[in-house]
Design a protein around this motif. Structure first.
Motif, short mmCIF file in Angstrom:
data_model
loop_
_atom_site.label_atom_id
_atom_site.label_comp_id
_atom_site.label_asym_id
_atom_site.label_seq_id
_atom_site.Cartn_x
_atom_site.Cartn_y
_atom_site.Cartn_z
N LEU A 1 5.58 12.19 -2.51
CA LEU A 1 4.83 12.51 -1.31
C LEU A 1 4.87 11.32 -0.35
N VAL A 2 5.06 11.60 0.93
CA VAL A 2 5.18 10.54 1.93
C VAL A 2 3.89 9.73 2.03
N VAL A 3 2.75 10.34 1.76
CA VAL A 3 1.47 9.64 1.85
C VAL A 3 1.43 8.43 0.91
N ASN A 4 2.24 8.46 -0.16
CA ASN A 4 2.24 7.38 -1.14
C ASN A 4 3.20 6.24 -0.79
N LEU A 5 3.93 6.37 0.33
CA LEU A 5 4.87 5.33 0.73
C LEU A 5 4.19 4.31 1.65
N SER A 6 4.76 3.11 1.71
CA SER A 6 4.27 2.10 2.63
C SER A 6 4.62 2.50 4.06
N GLY A 7 3.99 1.82 5.04
CA GLY A 7 4.23 2.14 6.45
C GLY A 7 5.68 2.00 6.85
N GLY A 8 6.33 0.94 6.38
CA GLY A 8 7.74 0.73 6.72
C GLY A 8 8.62 1.83 6.18
N ASN A 9 8.33 2.29 4.99
CA ASN A 9 9.15 3.35 4.39
C ASN A 9 8.82 4.72 4.97
N GLN A 10 7.58 4.92 5.41
CA GLN A 10 7.27 6.15 6.15
C GLN A 10 8.08 6.20 7.45
N ASP B 1 21.24 15.57 0.25
CA ASP B 1 21.32 14.92 1.56
C ASP B 1 20.26 13.85 1.71
N THR B 2 19.06 14.12 1.20
CA THR B 2 17.97 13.14 1.28
C THR B 2 18.32 11.90 0.50
N ASN B 3 18.88 12.06 -0.68
CA ASN B 3 19.29 10.89 -1.48
C ASN B 3 20.30 10.04 -0.74
N ALA B 4 21.19 10.69 0.00
CA ALA B 4 22.20 9.94 0.76
C ALA B 4 21.53 9.09 1.84
N PHE B 5 20.51 9.65 2.50
CA PHE B 5 19.79 8.90 3.53
C PHE B 5 18.94 7.79 2.92
N ILE B 6 18.33 8.07 1.77
CA ILE B 6 17.53 7.05 1.08
C ILE B 6 18.40 5.84 0.76
N GLU B 7 19.62 6.12 0.29
CA GLU B 7 20.55 5.04 -0.04
C GLU B 7 21.01 4.31 1.23
N LYS B 8 21.30 5.07 2.27
CA LYS B 8 21.81 4.48 3.52
C LYS B 8 20.77 3.59 4.19
N LEU B 9 19.49 4.01 4.15
CA LEU B 9 18.43 3.27 4.83
C LEU B 9 17.68 2.33 3.88
N ALA B 10 18.05 2.35 2.60
CA ALA B 10 17.35 1.54 1.58
C ALA B 10 15.85 1.85 1.58
N THR B 11 15.52 3.14 1.67
CA THR B 11 14.12 3.57 1.65
C THR B 11 13.57 3.41 0.23
N LYS B 12 12.45 2.73 0.12
CA LYS B 12 11.85 2.49 -1.20
C LYS B 12 10.94 3.66 -1.57
N THR B 13 11.44 4.49 -2.47
CA THR B 13 10.67 5.62 -2.98
C THR B 13 11.15 5.92 -4.40
N ALA C 1 9.99 -5.55 6.54
CA ALA C 1 10.36 -4.18 6.91
C ALA C 1 10.80 -4.11 8.37
N LYS C 2 10.19 -4.93 9.23
CA LYS C 2 10.62 -5.01 10.62
C LYS C 2 12.09 -5.36 10.69
N ASN C 3 12.48 -6.37 9.93
CA ASN C 3 13.86 -6.83 9.96
C ASN C 3 14.82 -5.72 9.55
N GLU C 4 14.41 -4.91 8.57
CA GLU C 4 15.24 -3.79 8.13
C GLU C 4 15.36 -2.73 9.22
N ILE C 5 14.23 -2.45 9.91
CA ILE C 5 14.26 -1.48 11.01
C ILE C 5 15.16 -1.99 12.14
#
Length: 503
Positions: free
Chosen positions: A399-408, A381-393, A437-441
Motif C-alpha cells: 500500500l502506498v500509505v506505507n511508503l516514505s514521502g520520497g517513494n510516494q 510493468d510496475t516492477n520495471a518502473f520500480i527497478e528503473k526509479l529505484a523505488t523502495k518498496t 531522496a531529493k538527489n534521486e528525484i
C-alpha cells in the motif's frame, strides 16, 4: 539547556518484512530545540509514533520526566504533556479557532459548553504566543500559516512540556517561518523540550541546539548544531557526500523545438495574461513567492481549474504546434501532459491502493483484458518502473500509505511514465522529502529531460531552481514578471523579479 526530560533507549520496532527501528537511542533536554533528521524511511516518524502511543515498541525503554513510561494512546501522551504538531493540519474548517483548540475538551458550565471561557482561554494562549488571531474567527478563513499557529496553540493548551514539530514550515511563507521561530524560541525560554523534524537544512542551523541523525532505522549520532556544518549533517544522513551546485549552463540548445506554447492565459485572480514557451528536453523553472500564481497557472494548463481565456498549443508528432482544448485533466492527459501536484497525498496517489494500482492509474485501458485488469501485466510493468526509479518498496502490492514521502513521489512519477507523457509538470517535487531522496528525484528529472521529456518545475526553494532549471520564469501576483536564462540567474535577480510590480 536544562535536565533531560526524555530518554528513549534501545527502541526496536518491526512490521511484517520491515525492521523500522533498530535499537534507537534519543534524548531531549528541557529548554532545547533538538532536531531529528534522516532520509525518508529512516524511522523518524516511527520513533515519534512509538513515543506518543500510536505504535507499541517491541523492546526498549522510554523515560519521561524521570519515570519510565509507555503511552498507550495519543490522548494518554497529551495528558502527560507530550504533543505532536503535524505537518498535515488537523483542523475543522467550519468551526471557530477556539472550538478547534479545545475540541473534545471544551470548558463547561453545568452541562452546557462555556463559550465565553473557551474564547477567553484561547485569547490568553495567543497573548502568550504574541500573535494576533481572533478566537471567534472561522478556521477556514485563516491563512495556512495562521492555521499552523492554531495547531501550536492547541498543543500549548494541553499544558505541553514536550512538543514535536513535524515539518512545521513546509507550507509557510518566509514571514510566517520567522513568526514560527519566534514562538519556538519563546517556548524554549519557558523550559519546554522541543523536537524539530525538518528537511530544510538552513532552518536546522538557525533554530536548533542539537541534531540527532537516523539512517535505515538506526541511530547514527548527535551533533551540537553550532559546531557542525551542513555537510557534516548530510554525510551522517545519507552516508555519502551530496553536492548541490547550481547549474551554470542550459542543457537545451537555443534552437530546440517548442513543445508547449501558452499565450494570454487567464484564470481567476491568480493567473493574469500568462504567456511562455517550453522546449523539448527543457527543465523550465517557475519561481516566485507564495501566492504568485504558479500552481494556479499549472492547474489551469492541466484543466484542473477553468481558464477564462488564453490559448494553449502543443506540438504534434511532426513537431507542429497545434492549439488544444483542455477543459479537464482527462483532456490534458490525452494531450500528453502529466501533473505531479504539490499535494501528492490528495491529488497524486491513492494512498490506500497498492503501488501497482497507482502506477497504472492513468492508463488503465492498457491493462483491461475482457473487462478485467490484467494483474500479471500490471505487476510486470510496475516492477520495471520500480527497478528503473529505484523505488523502495517490499513489493508492487505494498500500500502506498506505507511508503516514505520520497517513494510516494516516485510512484506518482511511475504513473506518468507509464502513461508516457511528453510534458511533465512537477509542482514542488521535493517538498517534505529528505536530502538523499531529493538527489534521486533530481537525477531522475535530469534523465527524463535528457530522454526528450519536457518539464515545468514549480519550486519555492531557490537552491532547487538554480540547480535544476535551464531557464527560469518568474511570477508575482499572478503575472509573469520576467524570465532568466540559467547562465545569468542569481538569487538576487530572481528575487527582484519576484517582488516587482507590473502595471
Amino acid at each position: 539547556m536544562g535536565e533531560v526530560i526524555l530518554t528513549m533507549k534501545g527502541i526496536d520496532k518491526s512490521f511484517p518484512g520491515v525492521h523500522c527501528l533498530d535499537h534507537v537511542d534519543f534524548e531531549v533536554k528541557r529548554g532545547e530545540v533538538h532536531a531529528l533528521m534522516g532520509e525518508n524511511g529512516a524511522g523518524k516518524s516511527t520513533l515519534m509514533k512509538v513515543l506518543t502511543g500510536i505504535y507499541k515498541m517491541d523492546s526498549g525503554s522510554i523515560t519521561y520526566e524521570g519515570k519510565e513510561v509507555e503511552f498507550r494512546s495519543t490522548r494518554e501522551a497529551q495528558e502527560a504533556g507530550v504533543i505532536i504538531v503535524h505537518q498535515e493540519l488537523n483542523m475543522v474548517g467550519d468551526l471557530t479557532v477556539a472550538q478547534n483548540i479545545f475540541i473534545g475538551r471544551e470548558p463547561r458550565k453545568g452541562i452546557r459548553i462555556d463559550d465565553k471561557k473557551m474564547v477567553d482561554d484561547a485569547a490568553k494562549i495567543f497573548e502568550r504566543m504574541h500573535i494576533d488571531i481572533d478566537p471567534k474567527a472561522k478556521m477556514s478563513t485563516l491563512t495556512v500559516g495562521k492555521q499552523q499557529m492554531c495547531e501550536i496553540a492547541k498543543a500549548i493548551s494541553h499544558d505541553a512540556k514536550l512538543i514535536i514539530f513535524d515539518e512545521p514550515s513546509a507550507a509557510l511563507t518566509e514571514k510566517e517561518i520567522e513568526d514560527l521561530f519566534t514562538i519556538i524560541r519563546d517556548l524554549r525560554e519557558q523550559d519546554l523540550g522541543i523536537v524539530y523534524i525538518s528537511h530544510r537544512m538552513d532552518e536546522i542551523k538557525v533554530i536548533t541546539d542539537r541534531v540527532s541523525v537516523m539512517r535505515d532505522g538506526k541511530y547514527i549520532g548527535t551533533l551540537i548544531t553550532k559546531d557542525s556544518s551542513k555537510e557534516d549533517i548530510i554525510n551522517m544522513m545519507v552516508g555519502r557526500v551530496i553536492y548541490e551546485e547550481p547549474k551554470t549552463k542550459s542543457a537545451v540548445a537555443a534552437d530546440a523545438p517548442v513543445v508547449l506554447k501558452v499565450e494570454g492565459l487567464n484564470a481567476g485572480k491568480m493567473v493574469q495574461d500568462v504567456s511562455f514557451e517550453l522546449k523539448k528536453g527543457e527543465i523550465l523553472g517557475f519561481s516566485g513567492l507564495m501566492g504568485a500564481g504558479r500552481t494556479e497557472t499549472a492547474r489551469a494548463i492541466f484543466g484542473a481549474d477553468p481558464k477564462t481565456s488564453g490559448k494553449i498549443s502543443i506540438a504534434d508528432e511532426s513537431g507542429q504546434l497545434k492549439e488544444v482544448t483542455i477543459h479537464s485533466p482527462q483532456d490534458a492527459v490525452k494531450a500528453g501532459i502529466g501533473y505531479l501536484s504539490e499535494d501528492r497525498k490528495r491529488y497524486g496517489v491513492v494512498t490506500q491502493k497498492t503501488v501497482a494500482e497507482n502506477t497504472t492509474l492513468a492508463c488503465l485501458d492498457k491493462y483491461v483484458d475482457h473487462f478485467f485488469i490484467n494483474k500479471s501485466k500490471e505487476i510486470k510493468d510496475t516492477n520495471a518502473f520500480i527497478e528503473k526509479l529505484a523505488t523502495k518498496t517490499p513489493s508492487p502490492n505494498q500500500l502506498v500509505v506505507n511508503l516514505s514521502g520520497g517513494n510516494q513521489q516516485k510512484v506518482v512519477i511511475q504513473k506518468w511514465l507509464d502513461r508516457d507523457s511528453e510534458i511533465l509538470i512537477f509542482d514542488e517535487p521535493t517538498r517534505g522529502i529528505d536530502v538523499g531522496a531529493k538527489n534521486e528525484i533530481y537525477k531522475l528529472m535530469t534523465l527524463l529531460a535528457e530522454s526528450g521529456k519536457s518539464i515545468i518545475m514549480i519550486s519555492s526553494e531557490m537552491t532547487e531552481i538554480l540547480r535544476m532549471s535551464d531557464r527560469v520564469i518568474v511570477m508575482c501576483e499572478g503575472k509573469v514578471t520576467g524570465q532568466v536564462m540559467i547562465e545569468d540567474a542569481t538569487q538576487e535577480k530572481i528575487m527582484n523579479l519576484a517582488t516587482r510590480d507590473i502595471d
